[in-house]
Design a protein around this motif. Structure first.
Motif, PDB file in Angstrom:
ATOM      1  N   GLY A 208     -14.563  -4.201  -5.779  1.00 17.61           N
ATOM      2  CA  GLY A 208     -14.670  -5.110  -6.907  1.00 17.61           C
ATOM      3  C   GLY A 208     -13.318  -5.750  -7.161  1.00 17.61           C
ATOM      4  O   GLY A 208     -12.422  -5.703  -6.320  1.00 17.61           O
ATOM      5  N   MET A 209     -13.174  -6.356  -8.324  1.00 17.51           N
ATOM      6  CA  MET A 209     -11.915  -7.013  -8.665  1.00 17.51           C
ATOM      7  C   MET A 209     -10.768  -5.998  -8.674  1.00 17.51           C
ATOM      8  O   MET A 209     -10.896  -4.903  -9.210  1.00 17.51           O
ATOM      9  N   ILE A 210      -9.645  -6.365  -8.065  1.00 15.23           N
ATOM     10  CA  ILE A 210      -8.470  -5.495  -7.981  1.00 15.23           C
ATOM     11  C   ILE A 210      -7.234  -6.294  -8.374  1.00 15.23           C
ATOM     12  O   ILE A 210      -7.046  -7.427  -7.921  1.00 15.23           O
ATOM     13  N   THR A 211      -6.389  -5.704  -9.195  1.00  7.40           N
ATOM     14  CA  THR A 211      -5.064  -6.251  -9.475  1.00  7.40           C
ATOM     15  C   THR A 211      -4.035  -5.159  -9.244  1.00  7.40           C
ATOM     16  O   THR A 211      -4.172  -4.051  -9.777  1.00  7.40           O
ATOM     17  N   LEU A 212      -3.022  -5.456  -8.467  1.00  9.24           N
ATOM     18  CA  LEU A 212      -1.902  -4.541  -8.225  1.00  9.24           C
ATOM     19  C   LEU A 212      -0.640  -5.183  -8.773  1.00  9.24           C
ATOM     20  O   LEU A 212      -0.391  -6.363  -8.532  1.00  9.24           O
ATOM     21  N   MET A 213       0.157  -4.423  -9.502  1.00 10.56           N
ATOM     22  CA  MET A 213       1.384  -4.957 -10.088  1.00 10.56           C
ATOM     23  C   MET A 213       2.572  -4.056  -9.757  1.00 10.56           C
ATOM     24  O   MET A 213       2.466  -2.833  -9.811  1.00 10.56           O
ATOM     25  N   GLU A 214       3.694  -4.703  -9.417  1.00 11.36           N
ATOM     26  CA  GLU A 214       4.940  -3.995  -9.150  1.00 11.36           C
ATOM     27  C   GLU A 214       5.999  -4.470 -10.126  1.00 11.36           C
ATOM     28  O   GLU A 214       5.937  -5.602 -10.629  1.00 11.36           O
ATOM     29  N   PHE A 215       6.993  -3.591 -10.379  1.00  6.03           N
ATOM     30  CA  PHE A 215       8.015  -3.858 -11.387  1.00  6.03           C
ATOM     31  C   PHE A 215       9.389  -3.457 -10.860  1.00  6.03           C
ATOM     32  O   PHE A 215       9.501  -2.624  -9.961  1.00  6.03           O
ATOM     33  N   ASP A 216      10.424  -4.027 -11.437  1.00  5.92           N
ATOM     34  CA  ASP A 216      11.784  -3.691 -11.022  1.00  5.92           C
ATOM     35  C   ASP A 216      12.129  -2.247 -11.334  1.00  5.92           C
ATOM     36  O   ASP A 216      12.723  -1.541 -10.517  1.00  5.92           O
ATOM     37  N   ASP A 217      11.801  -1.808 -12.548  1.00  7.15           N
ATOM     38  CA  ASP A 217      12.286  -0.512 -13.034  1.00  7.15           C
ATOM     39  C   ASP A 217      11.169   0.431 -13.438  1.00  7.15           C
ATOM     40  O   ASP A 217      11.365   1.305 -14.291  1.00  7.15           O
ATOM     41  N   ALA A 218       9.989   0.253 -12.873  1.00 11.00           N
ATOM     42  CA  ALA A 218       8.864   1.122 -13.218  1.00 11.00           C
ATOM     43  C   ALA A 218       7.941   1.246 -12.013  1.00 11.00           C
ATOM     44  O   ALA A 218       7.913   0.370 -11.144  1.00 11.00           O
ATOM     45  N   PRO A 219       7.180   2.334 -11.950  1.00 15.78           N
ATOM     46  CA  PRO A 219       6.249   2.505 -10.829  1.00 15.78           C
ATOM     47  C   PRO A 219       5.144   1.454 -10.853  1.00 15.78           C
ATOM     48  O   PRO A 219       4.861   0.865 -11.898  1.00 15.78           O
ATOM     49  N   PRO A 220       4.513   1.195  -9.715  1.00 20.06           N
ATOM     50  CA  PRO A 220       3.435   0.203  -9.665  1.00 20.06           C
ATOM     51  C   PRO A 220       2.194   0.678 -10.410  1.00 20.06           C
ATOM     52  O   PRO A 220       1.995   1.877 -10.628  1.00 20.06           O
ATOM     53  N   THR A 221       1.356  -0.270 -10.799  1.00 26.57           N
ATOM     54  CA  THR A 221       0.096   0.044 -11.449  1.00 26.57           C
ATOM     55  C   THR A 221      -1.022  -0.733 -10.768  1.00 26.57           C
ATOM     56  O   THR A 221      -0.786  -1.705 -10.050  1.00 26.57           O
ATOM     57  N   ALA A 222      -2.249  -0.299 -11.018  1.00 28.00           N
ATOM     58  CA  ALA A 222      -3.427  -0.991 -10.504  1.00 28.00           C
ATOM     59  C   ALA A 222      -4.414  -1.173 -11.647  1.00 28.00           C
ATOM     60  O   ALA A 222      -4.454  -0.369 -12.588  1.00 28.00           O
ATOM     61  N   TYR A 223      -5.188  -2.232 -11.552  1.00 29.34           N
ATOM     62  CA  TYR A 223      -6.202  -2.497 -12.576  1.00 29.34           C
ATOM     63  C   TYR A 223      -7.489  -2.908 -11.886  1.00 29.34           C
ATOM     64  O   TYR A 223      -7.478  -3.718 -10.948  1.00 29.34           O
ATOM     65  N   THR A 224      -8.593  -2.326 -12.310  1.00 29.79           N
ATOM     66  CA  THR A 224      -9.909  -2.699 -11.801  1.00 29.79           C
ATOM     67  C   THR A 224     -10.790  -3.051 -12.990  1.00 29.79           C
ATOM     68  O   THR A 224     -10.578  -2.544 -14.099  1.00 29.79           O
TER      69      THR A 224
END
Length: 277
Positions: A208-224
């Motif tokens: 299904g719909m997937i969003t992956l996000m990365e950051f300079d000073d934080a661990p990555p996250t995912a959203y479904t």
């Protein structure tokens, strides 16, 4: 709330969390254990690097006996009535992400939508809504999309299923405009788009719909997201699995050049259909 003042408010949140944790004689690890996150996450909350989810803020209140202080502060900082409750935190994270990767199986991702496409989608899901409600949803989505025009915009990748390109949401003219908008953003190198063709078979139905996000000073996250629900995931094992799924989708997609050609061809088809109506 402007980004600068919002960040200052989160820094206040973190400073209060540190002060009240220390008043209780708890280490970051001890508090993290009691609210079911790592001690490292508590440290990131205190430094305003990462924002807690609502249930974590509520558990912090319970453990520290702060009478709902952190929940109320969270709601003031992150809640936005223009967005569904399950999506408000995602909007906040998008503003600080350095990289966003999305897979869209049915609709153009919100960050790429034109106002008229957004209006058509909103009317389809809320056919009895007042004009004010529709206008508010469109305005909110256009505001979100501004992050792709900022000097500090994230690196943005999107994979579209061919269904997204072929279904005339809002009619032929609206859809042609929408696809041309995607082509413009790609031409301005604000994003990279690929398309999974119908011929990919099972790959096209694997997620299904997937969003992956990365950051300079934080661990990555995912959203479904599903119908009227969404899940923001920051467990490293789950995020890793989501990344693996996204990588498989990338393998099934056409090349960027072929994808742009397909989108351009579809836009031209919609223009021709528009001329016959």
């Amino acid at each position: 709330m402007a980004n600068g003042s919002r960040q200052a408010a989160w820094e206040f949140f973190g400073a209060e969390l540190k002060r009240r944790r220390e008043d209780q004689g708890l280490t970051q690890v001890e508090l993290g254990t009691r609210v079911f996150v790592s001690g490292g996450y508590i440290g990131q909350f205190e430094q305003a690097i990462r924002k807690p989810q609502l249930d974590v803020a509520q558990r912090i209140d319970e453990v520290l006996g702060t009478s709902g202080f952190f929940e109320r502060t969270w709601r003031k900082l992150i809640d936005d009535t223009r967005y569904a409750d399950y999506f408000a935190a995602v909007v906040e994270l998008e503003r600080t992400a350095t990289k966003i990767c999305e897979f869209a199986p049915t609709l153009v991702p919100g960050l790429l939508q034109t106002a008229e496409y957004t209006r058509a989608v909103t009317l389809a899901t809320s056919p009895f809504a007042a004009d004010e409600y529709i206008d508010e949803k469109v305005s909110a989505r256009m505001e979100r999309a501004q992050i792709l025009s900022n000097a500090t915009r994230p690196e943005y990748w999107t994979i579209l299923h061919e269904n997204v390109v072929r279904i005339p949401v809002g009619g032929y003219e609206v859809m042609a405009d929408q696809l041309e908008h995607v082509l413009t953003l790609a031409g301005e190198r604000k994003m990279l788009v690929t398309v999974i063709p119908h011929s990919a078979g099972a790959y096209a139905a694997m997620a299904g719909m997937i969003t992956l996000m990365e950051f300079d000073d934080a661990p990555p996250t995912a959203y479904t997201e599903a119908v009227y629900s969404g899940n923001l995931l920051d467990d490293p094992a789950l995020v890793k699995r989501m990344r693996a799924t996204y990588d498989l989708l990338r393998v099934a997609a056409l090349s960027p050049k072929a994808s742009l050609s397909l989108i351009e061809s579809a836009a031209e088809d919609f223009r021709r259909c528009e001329g016959t109506t």
